[in-house]
Scaffold this motif. Structure first.
Motif, PDB file in Angstrom:
ATOM      1  N   PRO A  19     -31.811  26.188 -28.328  1.00 56.19           N
ATOM      2  CA  PRO A  19     -33.259  26.418 -28.399  1.00 56.19           C
ATOM      3  C   PRO A  19     -33.966  25.446 -29.352  1.00 56.19           C
ATOM      4  O   PRO A  19     -33.421  25.079 -30.410  1.00 56.19           O
ATOM      5  N   ALA A  20     -35.158  25.038 -28.977  1.00 58.46           N
ATOM      6  CA  ALA A  20     -35.937  24.073 -29.757  1.00 58.46           C
ATOM      7  C   ALA A  20     -36.124  24.490 -31.216  1.00 58.46           C
ATOM      8  O   ALA A  20     -36.021  23.643 -32.109  1.00 58.46           O
ATOM      9  N   PRO A  21     -36.388  25.765 -31.512  1.00 57.35           N
ATOM     10  CA  PRO A  21     -36.533  26.121 -32.935  1.00 57.35           C
ATOM     11  C   PRO A  21     -35.270  25.829 -33.753  1.00 57.35           C
ATOM     12  O   PRO A  21     -35.364  25.439 -34.922  1.00 57.35           O
ATOM     13  N   ILE A  22     -34.113  25.984 -33.165  1.00 57.17           N
ATOM     14  CA  ILE A  22     -32.870  25.688 -33.873  1.00 57.17           C
ATOM     15  C   ILE A  22     -32.718  24.179 -34.055  1.00 57.17           C
ATOM     16  O   ILE A  22     -32.347  23.706 -35.134  1.00 57.17           O
ATOM     17  N   ILE A  23     -33.024  23.421 -33.016  1.00 57.97           N
ATOM     18  CA  ILE A  23     -32.976  21.952 -33.115  1.00 57.97           C
ATOM     19  C   ILE A  23     -33.921  21.474 -34.204  1.00 57.97           C
ATOM     20  O   ILE A  23     -33.560  20.626 -35.032  1.00 57.97           O
ATOM     21  N   ASN A  24     -35.124  22.018 -34.215  1.00 51.02           N
ATOM     22  CA  ASN A  24     -36.105  21.613 -35.216  1.00 51.02           C
ATOM     23  C   ASN A  24     -35.646  21.969 -36.626  1.00 51.02           C
ATOM     24  O   ASN A  24     -35.846  21.197 -37.558  1.00 51.02           O
ATOM     25  N   ARG A  25     -35.028  23.132 -36.784  1.00 52.26           N
ATOM     26  CA  ARG A  25     -34.527  23.532 -38.099  1.00 52.26           C
ATOM     27  C   ARG A  25     -33.384  22.623 -38.554  1.00 52.26           C
ATOM     28  O   ARG A  25     -33.329  22.216 -39.710  1.00 52.26           O
ATOM     29  N   LEU A  26     -32.479  22.292 -37.637  1.00 48.96           N
ATOM     30  CA  LEU A  26     -31.395  21.366 -37.972  1.00 48.96           C
ATOM     31  C   LEU A  26     -31.957  20.013 -38.404  1.00 48.96           C
ATOM     32  O   LEU A  26     -31.485  19.409 -39.368  1.00 48.96           O
ATOM     33  N   ASN A  27     -32.975  19.550 -37.698  1.00 45.89           N
ATOM     34  CA  ASN A  27     -33.595  18.275 -38.039  1.00 45.89           C
ATOM     35  C   ASN A  27     -34.250  18.350 -39.422  1.00 45.89           C
ATOM     36  O   ASN A  27     -34.122  17.425 -40.228  1.00 45.89           O
ATOM     37  N   GLU A  28     -34.907  19.448 -39.693  1.00 47.25           N
ATOM     38  CA  GLU A  28     -35.535  19.643 -41.001  1.00 47.25           C
ATOM     39  C   GLU A  28     -34.489  19.619 -42.117  1.00 47.25           C
ATOM     40  O   GLU A  28     -34.676  18.975 -43.150  1.00 47.25           O
ATOM     41  N   LEU A  29     -33.372  20.316 -41.906  1.00 46.09           N
ATOM     42  CA  LEU A  29     -32.309  20.351 -42.910  1.00 46.09           C
ATOM     43  C   LEU A  29     -31.661  18.975 -43.087  1.00 46.09           C
ATOM     44  O   LEU A  29     -31.324  18.581 -44.210  1.00 46.09           O
ATOM     45  N   MET A  30     -31.489  18.252 -41.997  1.00 47.51           N
ATOM     46  CA  MET A  30     -30.909  16.909 -42.089  1.00 47.51           C
ATOM     47  C   MET A  30     -31.833  15.976 -42.861  1.00 47.51           C
ATOM     48  O   MET A  30     -31.386  15.202 -43.704  1.00 47.51           O
ATOM     49  N   ARG A  31     -33.119  16.059 -42.593  1.00 48.10           N
ATOM     50  CA  ARG A  31     -34.084  15.243 -43.335  1.00 48.10           C
ATOM     51  C   ARG A  31     -34.013  15.537 -44.832  1.00 48.10           C
ATOM     52  O   ARG A  31     -34.032  14.627 -45.654  1.00 48.10           O
ATOM     53  N   LYS A  32     -33.930  16.816 -45.168  1.00 51.19           N
ATOM     54  CA  LYS A  32     -33.857  17.219 -46.573  1.00 51.19           C
ATOM     55  C   LYS A  32     -32.574  16.682 -47.216  1.00 51.19           C
ATOM     56  O   LYS A  32     -32.603  16.139 -48.317  1.00 51.19           O
ATOM     57  N   ALA A  33     -31.460  16.820 -46.524  1.00 54.57           N
ATOM     58  CA  ALA A  33     -30.183  16.335 -47.054  1.00 54.57           C
ATOM     59  C   ALA A  33     -30.206  14.823 -47.245  1.00 54.57           C
ATOM     60  O   ALA A  33     -29.766  14.310 -48.280  1.00 54.57           O
ATOM     61  N   MET A  34     -30.718  14.098 -46.272  1.00 49.17           N
ATOM     62  CA  MET A  34     -30.730  12.647 -46.345  1.00 49.17           C
ATOM     63  C   MET A  34     -31.682  12.125 -47.417  1.00 49.17           C
ATOM     64  O   MET A  34     -31.559  10.999 -47.871  1.00 49.17           O
ATOM     65  N   ALA A  35     -32.644  12.951 -47.828  1.00 47.27           N
ATOM     66  CA  ALA A  35     -33.587  12.551 -48.871  1.00 47.27           C
ATOM     67  C   ALA A  35     -33.054  12.847 -50.268  1.00 47.27           C
ATOM     68  O   ALA A  35     -33.638  12.396 -51.257  1.00 47.27           O
ATOM     69  N   SER A  36     -31.928  13.553 -50.345  1.00 50.49           N
ATOM     70  CA  SER A  36     -31.398  13.913 -51.664  1.00 50.49           C
ATOM     71  C   SER A  36     -30.897  12.679 -52.400  1.00 50.49           C
ATOM     72  O   SER A  36     -30.444  11.703 -51.793  1.00 50.49           O
ATOM     73  N   GLU A  37     -30.974  12.732 -53.708  1.00 55.02           N
ATOM     74  CA  GLU A  37     -30.531  11.613 -54.539  1.00 55.02           C
ATOM     75  C   GLU A  37     -29.038  11.340 -54.344  1.00 55.02           C
ATOM     76  O   GLU A  37     -28.605  10.189 -54.320  1.00 55.02           O
ATOM     77  N   THR A  38     -28.250  12.384 -54.187  1.00 50.95           N
ATOM     78  CA  THR A  38     -26.803  12.229 -53.995  1.00 50.95           C
ATOM     79  C   THR A  38     -26.503  11.431 -52.735  1.00 50.95           C
ATOM     80  O   THR A  38     -25.701  10.492 -52.759  1.00 50.95           O
ATOM     81  N   VAL A  39     -27.135  11.793 -51.654  1.00 54.66           N
ATOM     82  CA  VAL A  39     -26.896  11.087 -50.389  1.00 54.66           C
ATOM     83  C   VAL A  39     -27.430   9.662 -50.471  1.00 54.66           C
ATOM     84  O   VAL A  39     -26.746   8.717 -50.071  1.00 54.66           O
ATOM     85  N   ARG A  40     -28.611   9.491 -51.009  1.00 54.93           N
ATOM     86  CA  ARG A  40     -29.195   8.145 -51.117  1.00 54.93           C
ATOM     87  C   ARG A  40     -28.293   7.236 -51.961  1.00 54.93           C
ATOM     88  O   ARG A  40     -28.096   6.079 -51.634  1.00 54.93           O
ATOM     89  N   HIS A  41     -27.750   7.757 -53.036  1.00 60.50           N
ATOM     90  CA  HIS A  41     -26.841   6.977 -53.887  1.00 60.50           C
ATOM     91  C   HIS A  41     -25.575   6.604 -53.113  1.00 60.50           C
ATOM     92  O   HIS A  41     -25.146   5.448 -53.129  1.00 60.50           O
ATOM     93  N   TYR A  42     -24.974   7.573 -52.430  1.00 56.98           N
ATOM     94  CA  TYR A  42     -23.758   7.322 -51.650  1.00 56.98           C
ATOM     95  C   TYR A  42     -24.014   6.263 -50.575  1.00 56.98           C
ATOM     96  O   TYR A  42     -23.218   5.341 -50.394  1.00 56.98           O
ATOM     97  N   VAL A  43     -25.113   6.405 -49.885  1.00 58.10           N
ATOM     98  CA  VAL A  43     -25.458   5.473 -48.811  1.00 58.10           C
ATOM     99  C   VAL A  43     -25.627   4.062 -49.372  1.00 58.10           C
ATOM    100  O   VAL A  43     -25.075   3.105 -48.835  1.00 58.10           O
ATOM    101  N   ALA A  44     -26.361   3.939 -50.460  1.00 56.58           N
ATOM    102  CA  ALA A  44     -26.587   2.623 -51.060  1.00 56.58           C
ATOM    103  C   ALA A  44     -25.284   2.012 -51.565  1.00 56.58           C
ATOM    104  O   ALA A  44     -25.035   0.811 -51.366  1.00 56.58           O
ATOM    105  N   GLU A  45     -24.431   2.821 -52.180  1.00 53.26           N
ATOM    106  CA  GLU A  45     -23.154   2.328 -52.700  1.00 53.26           C
ATOM    107  C   GLU A  45     -22.220   1.844 -51.595  1.00 53.26           C
ATOM    108  O   GLU A  45     -21.324   1.054 -51.844  1.00 53.26           O
TER     109      GLU A  45
END
Length: 86
Positions: free
Chosen positions: A24-50
């Motif tokens: 269902p679209a609401p679940i897809i949208n929620r997953l996308n929202e959570l992924m955006r939040k995770a990818m914006a975290s300092e931990t992920v950004r640091h790992y990605v850059a490293e």
């Protein structure tokens, strides 16, 4: 490749988060929202850059368009090169 005189060369890899067809679209949208939040975290950004990567988070529709373009692009390359499945 440019240093070797090869122009127009582009290659990369990408990852995506998928859910089963018919989710269902609401679940897809929620997953996308959570992924955006995770990818914006300092931990992920640091790992990605490293690790020499970059983050590009998109919407489900943008992913579908990107994936279709990649399939078309690589399909042409494979056909032109005469690559056959083994």
């Amino acid at each position: 490749m440019a240093e070797q005189g090869v122009s127009g060369y582009e290659f990369g890899y990408w990852n995506a988060l998928y859910a089963p067809a018919g989710t269902p679209a609401p679940i897809i949208n929620r997953l996308n929202e959570l992924m955006r939040k995770a990818m914006a975290s300092e931990t992920v950004r640091h790992y990605v850059a490293e690790n020499g990567m970059e983050v590009k988070v998109s919407s489900p529709d943008e992913l579908a368009k990107f994936q279709a373009a990649e399939l078309e692009r690589w399909g042409k390359i494979i056909k032109t090169a005469g690559i056959q499945p083994e």
